[in-house]
Design a protein around this motif. Structure first.
Motif, PDB file in Angstrom:
ATOM      1  N   SER A  65       0.838  -1.207   0.000  1.00  0.00           N
ATOM      2  CA  SER A  65       0.000   0.000   0.000  1.00  0.00           C
ATOM      3  C   SER A  65       0.866   1.247   0.000  1.00  0.00           C
ATOM      4  N   ASP A  85      -6.024  -0.564  -4.520  1.00  0.00           N
ATOM      5  CA  ASP A  85      -5.491  -1.125  -3.274  1.00  0.00           C
ATOM      6  C   ASP A  85      -6.472  -2.155  -2.728  1.00  0.00           C
ATOM      7  N   GLU A  86      -6.172  -3.405  -2.942  1.00  0.00           N
ATOM      8  CA  GLU A  86      -7.018  -4.520  -2.494  1.00  0.00           C
ATOM      9  C   GLU A  86      -8.501  -4.227  -2.687  1.00  0.00           C
TER      10      GLU A  86
HETATM   11 MG   LIG Z   1      -2.314  -2.465   2.395  1.00  0.00          MG
END
Ligand SMILES: [Mg+2]
Ligand SMILES: Nc1ncnc2c1ncn2[C@@H]1O[C@H](COP(=O)(O)OP(=O)(O)OP(=O)(O)O)[C@@H](O)[C@H]1O
Lengths: 289, 372
Positions: B43, B158-159
């Motif tokens: 991240s 991000d995910e």
């Molecule tokens: Mg992360």
């Protein structure tokens, strides 16, 4: 299996007793206001009152109903003028206080800067001193140095500064619960700090703003001591100072006092009812997760 | 479309170093996946590309421009957050249009673009709703819509799927892949799910948290196509991280004549791929890596060079289409797979399987790097 709840009778009786104790004075004020006379005794007792007549005397219920006190307070006294003064001062205080509290709280919530924690602590400490302690320094600063005695602005400055610490704590607590992701996402969308603050953060903080506004308004609306010191001319009185005028040294116009009190409390009640619709939870629901 | 280039990029928070010496690039139009265990800095790296985190060392370029000090809004990127981060007080339409409106795009153009994005994502019937009234998958689509409507040169994810249930995740996985192939916008996608990594990415960057005992090593363990990572992992970390179950990793030794790998009391003929390595490493200890699909039952497989290995069954996991067998051999765990679930061993039973010697991987036990 159905089980009978234990009887709540005693609890209810106790609660009712407390409610009566609480509203009794309020009822008296109402009774006085609508009695159409000026004395505190609203019943004419005969020379040798019976038990029921005595009982009747402590019931907050006037013998004659009349709105005379209200109309006279408005027409023969300058009460309308005083209410207007109060309204101007309170609304300006609310505007200034809420705006400064929001911007300050946002900075405390989102930015890391030297003195951040100390600043919040200082706000808290400032709340620990009784207001009267500040009376003389404030008088010197506002009236003597700035020459703002007998002006709306002098009171507004003082009220706003008194209200801001609590409001900042309140607003910061709320801002802290707004996920930072929302702001970052707006940053990437191209929003500036101002855009984020005014178009994302403030709309989401409506409940906290409502509370803050109500608190600021009431701080200014109900304040008596500072107003009575700063506002010397009768035309500049605020409503609480004016009320006191009715029952000051040489006069005992309790009827006007009561009617005035009722009138003074109305705007706060109305404001609360209006702001209530913003006091809803879950404004940020659906944003994250 | 723009390429992204990392040059010795590093990031520290105060004294804590999080990212060190990142050197790699994402090609224009490529779908790059960052994968790695929790806390490895995926991240952080993504947020450095977005401009949400400052870079403490090195250079990061997007297109031809070094963007170290460029504000996020001037980087021409769009990002989809794990939490969606929708604007809860705005309708779906306004959520998608927000980025366009504050860039002062004419209303007609905004309506057209939002309409197109909504059509692509099937959001048309939902445009007047608030995020609160949407399902998780719909919210995810709004977040996607907000990204694609701006037609940026880079997408950052991000995910984005980790809050969805398994079925929806599979569906959104392919939707995002298709969308990216169609728009061919350079994309960086962070995940810790290696299935997402393997199925979605053109290339994968495997990352690892910084190790205290390796002051020089970077977070980046290997960057390559999914099959490169699978077939030729550059080190033990990648070998173990990519593939489920994990690759078996056993201590072994190259025989003195360099023609076999000695594993316990077995002699495994060295595969052609490692013939030269084995000659150079005669008599030296190695780590032998073998994936579970290359440990099977003799009568089920038709591998060229097999060696039988015997152990005790520890755990047997029948999955239906196959059975995963955990063997204990000389105190080491060895995982194999077989198709038939007839006559499965009970825990504690002796069991015999065969190893496909052609499919071995050899690593240096000290450096943990692939021997080559
Ligand atoms: Mg992360
Ligand atoms: N503000 C911060 N201060 C100090 N350390 C931080 C800060 N933000 C993140 N870190 C550390 O940086 C490391 C990398 O964090 P990052 O969020 O990039 O991990 P990640 O790979 O995305 O993990 P996950 O898969 O759990 O999301 C973590 O060890 C985290 O503790």
């Amino acid at each position: 299996m159905v089980r009978r709840e234990p009887s709540h009778l005693w609890m209810h009786l106790a609660l009712i007793a407390f409610v009566l104790v609480t509203i009794y004075p309020v009822l008296w004020v109402l009774a006085l206001a609508f009695s159409g006379q000026q004395s505190v005794g609203i019943i004419d007792l005969p020379a040798d009152p019976s038990f029921f007549e005595r009982l009747r005397a402590i019931l907050p219920f006037p013998e004659h109903f009349s709105v005379k006190n209200f109309t006279e307070v408005w027409t023969e006294q300058s009460f309308g003028r005083w209410m207007l003064n109060s309204a101007v001062v309170s609304l300006l205080t609310t505007g200034l206080g809420v705006f400064l509290a929001c911007t300050a709280a946002y900075a405390f919530s989102r930015f890391r800067f030297p003195g951040r924690n100390q600043g919040m602590l200082l706000f808290l400490v400032s709340q620990m001193f009784p207001g009267t302690l500040m009376l003389i320094p404030l008088f010197i600063i506002i009236v003597k140095w700035l020459g703002l005695g007998n002006t709306y602005f002098g009171l507004v400055i003082v009220y706003a500064t008194t209200a801001i610490p609590f409001c900042v704590w309140m607003m910061k607590g709320y801002f802290d619960t707004i996920p930072i992701d929302i702001e970052e996402s707006a940053v990437i969308d191209g929003a500036s700090r101002q855009t984020i603050f005014f178009r994302i953060i403030l709309p989401l903080a409506k409940p906290a703003i409502a509370i803050t506004a109500l608190f600021s308004f009431m701080t200014a609306w109900n304040e008596f001591i500072l107003a009575s010191v700063f506002m010397e001319a009768e035309a500049n009185y605020t409503a609480p100072v004016g009320l006191r005028f009715f029952v000051g040294g040489f006069s005992a116009q309790w009827g006007y006092f009561a009617a005035g009190s009722v009138l003074v409390s109305l705007p706060v009640v109305l404001l609360f009812l209006y702001l209530q619709k913003y006091l809803i939870s879950g404004l940020t629901a659906g944003s994250v997760k | 479309m723009a390429a992204i280039e990392f040059e010795r990029v590093s990031k520290r928070y105060g004294d804590v170093e999080i990212i060190r010496n990142l050197n790699f690039g994402v090609k224009a139009g490529e779908f790059m996946v960052f994968v790695g265990p929790s806390g490895c800095g995926k991240s952080t790296t993504l947020r450095m590309i977005a401009g949400l985190e400052t870079i403490t060392g090195g250079n990061l370029s997007i297109g031809d421009r070094v963007v170290n000090d460029v504000h996020p809004k001037d980087r021409d990127i769009a990002m989809v957050f794990q939490s969606y981060a929708l604007y809860p007080h705005m309708t779906v339409y306004d959520n998608i249009a927000f980025g366009l409106k504050i860039r002062k795009m004419p209303d007609a153009e905004v309506r057209k673009r939002v309409g197109e994005a909504a059509a692509i994502l099937g959001l048309e019937p939902l445009l007047e709703r608030k995020p609160k009234a949407l399902s998780g998958g719909q919210r995810q689509r709004v977040a996607l819509g907000r990204a694609i409507v701006r037609n940026p040169s880079v997408f950052l994810f991000d995910e984005p799927l980790s809050n969805l249930d398994a079925e929806l995740r599979v569906q959104m996985r392919s939707e995002i892949s298709q969308l990216q192939r169609r728009l061919s916008t350079t994309t960086v996608y962070v995940t810790h799910d290696q299935i997402e990594a393997m199925t979605m990415g053109h290339r994968i960057a495997v990352m690892r948290p910084l190790q205290a005992d390796q002051p020089e090593a970077s977070n980046l363990m290997q960057c390559g196509t999914p099959m490169e990572l699978y077939d030729t992992p550059a080190n033990v970390f990648v070998a173990r991280f990519i593939g489920t179950p994990r690759m078996n990793m056993l201590p072994a030794r190259i025989a003195d004549d360099g023609s076999t790998v000695q594993l316990f009391d077995l002699n495994l003929p060295v595969s052609a791929q490692f013939a030269e390595v084995a000659r150079n490493q005669r008599g030296r200890p190695v780590l032998l890596g073998i994936r579970s699909e290359h440990v099977g039952l003799a009568h089920e497989v038709d591998w060229n060079g097999t060696v039988a290995i015997e152990g005790t069954a520890e755990m047997v996991e029948p999955l239906g289409h196959e059975v995963i067998v955990h063997l204990m051999v000389n105190g080491e765990n060895l995982i194999g797979r077989q198709r038939s679930h007839a006559g499965l061993p009970q825990p504690g039973d002796p069991y015999r399987m065969v190893i496909n010697c052609e499919a071995m991987h050899l690593f240096d036990p000290a450096t943990e790097l692939r021997l080559q």
